[in-house]
Enzyme design. Structure first.
Site, PDB file in Angstrom:
ATOM      1  N   ILE A 133       0.745  -1.230   0.357  1.00 40.80           N
ATOM      2  CA  ILE A 133       0.208   0.014   0.481  1.00 40.80           C
ATOM      3  C   ILE A 133       1.369   1.306   0.022  1.00 40.80           C
ATOM      4  O   ILE A 133       1.707   1.608   0.695  1.00 40.80           O
ATOM      5  CB  ILE A 133      -0.773  -0.091   1.157  1.00 40.80           C
ATOM      6  CG1 ILE A 133      -1.545   1.556   1.000  1.00 40.80           C
ATOM      7  CG2 ILE A 133       0.059  -0.298   2.587  1.00 40.80           C
ATOM      8  CD1 ILE A 133      -2.511   1.268   2.163  1.00 40.80           C
ATOM      9  N   SER A 134       1.090   1.469  -0.696  1.00 41.66           N
ATOM     10  CA  SER A 134       1.500   3.496  -1.241  1.00 41.66           C
ATOM     11  C   SER A 134       1.886   4.578   0.269  1.00 41.66           C
ATOM     12  O   SER A 134       0.760   3.917   0.894  1.00 41.66           O
ATOM     13  CB  SER A 134       1.010   4.101  -2.112  1.00 41.66           C
ATOM     14  OG  SER A 134       1.279   3.241  -3.503  1.00 41.66           O
TER      15      SER A 134
END
Length: 250
Positions: A93-94
């Site tokens: 997940i960024s």
């Protein structure tokens, strides 16, 4: 009769269809305690604003989406730190700052309106977090994921939020999704050596594409592509680090 759209209708508690940013309530009103507290997300939003994010619609969307619900429970206490986190299957997940930065770039599209964007295509659903953020300021979001297990995980993560304007697809993101085209904006969460032709073909005139791409020396850079009546223009921005772009379904 039009064919039924993929995905599932949904709705975030207390959050109806996206409205013009000026009409939305502020996202910084502290409520509750712990990770479920709006105050925790408000502090994250304050850091994003201090870091240069100016788009009100993006900040409000980031303040609405409970990021801790998109990561494994063992990592939940890191959910609002500015860091990427593993979500399984060698995917991540960024960072919140990267999500906000790319979202703000999308809002710079020529066809963007005060109320936000029209139809958006996301390449790489992952855990579903960025799709939920996009749904906060886009009229409609199509998000495609090639990994079946992640596609199912995203469905589970997003179901409680009930976002009525978000449609999840299992498919090869390199092919885009022609049935939903043209798109006001396209955003990719994986980087390749070159832009897939389908993405540019499915971008509307006045639309904008934001994606990581291999730059000089093989390092990834953030690429912005604008489509005008005269053709495509490209702008290379800062270095980034995303997972590799792959084809097929697994």
């Amino acid at each position: 009769m039009q064919p039924r759209r993929p995905g599932f209708p949904a709705r975030l508690d207390g959050w109806a269809a996206p409205r013009p940013a000026a009409a939305q309530p502020a996202a910084s009103t502290p409520q509750g305690v712990g990770l479920d507290s709006a105050a925790v997300r408000a502090r994250m939003v304050q850091r994003l604003a201090a870091g240069g994010i100016r788009a009100r619609a993006v900040l409000q969307a980031m303040g609405q989406v409970p990021r801790h619900q998109f990561v494994d429970s063992a990592l939940a206490n890191q959910a609002y730190e500015d860091t990427s986190l593993p979500i399984g299957l060698a995917q991540t997940i960024s960072k919140p700052s990267v999500v906000a930065r790319m979202a703000e770039l999308l809002l710079g599209a020529e066809c963007a309106q005060a109320a936000g964007l029209g139809r958006v295509l996301e390449i790489g659903t992952g855990c579903g977090y960025q799709a939920a953020v996009l749904a906060g300021f886009a009229r409609e979001v199509y998000s495609i994921e090639r990994l079946r297990a992640l596609h199912e995980k995203a469905r589970e993560n997003l179901r409680p939020l009930r976002l009525h304007n978000l449609h999840l697809l299992l498919g090869d993101g390199m092919l885009g999704y022609a049935r939903g085209a043209p798109y006001a904006a396209i955003i990719a969460a994986a980087g390749g050596d070159a832009l897939p032709p389908a993405w540019c073909e499915q971008l509307a005139i006045g639309g904008r594409l934001v994606a990581p791409m291999a730059g000089p020396g093989g390092r990834q850079v953030l690429l912005v592509v604008d489509r005008t009546a005269q053709g495509l223009t490209q702008t290379v921005l800062e270095s980034v680090h995303f997972v590799p772009l792959k084809s097929g379904i697994a």
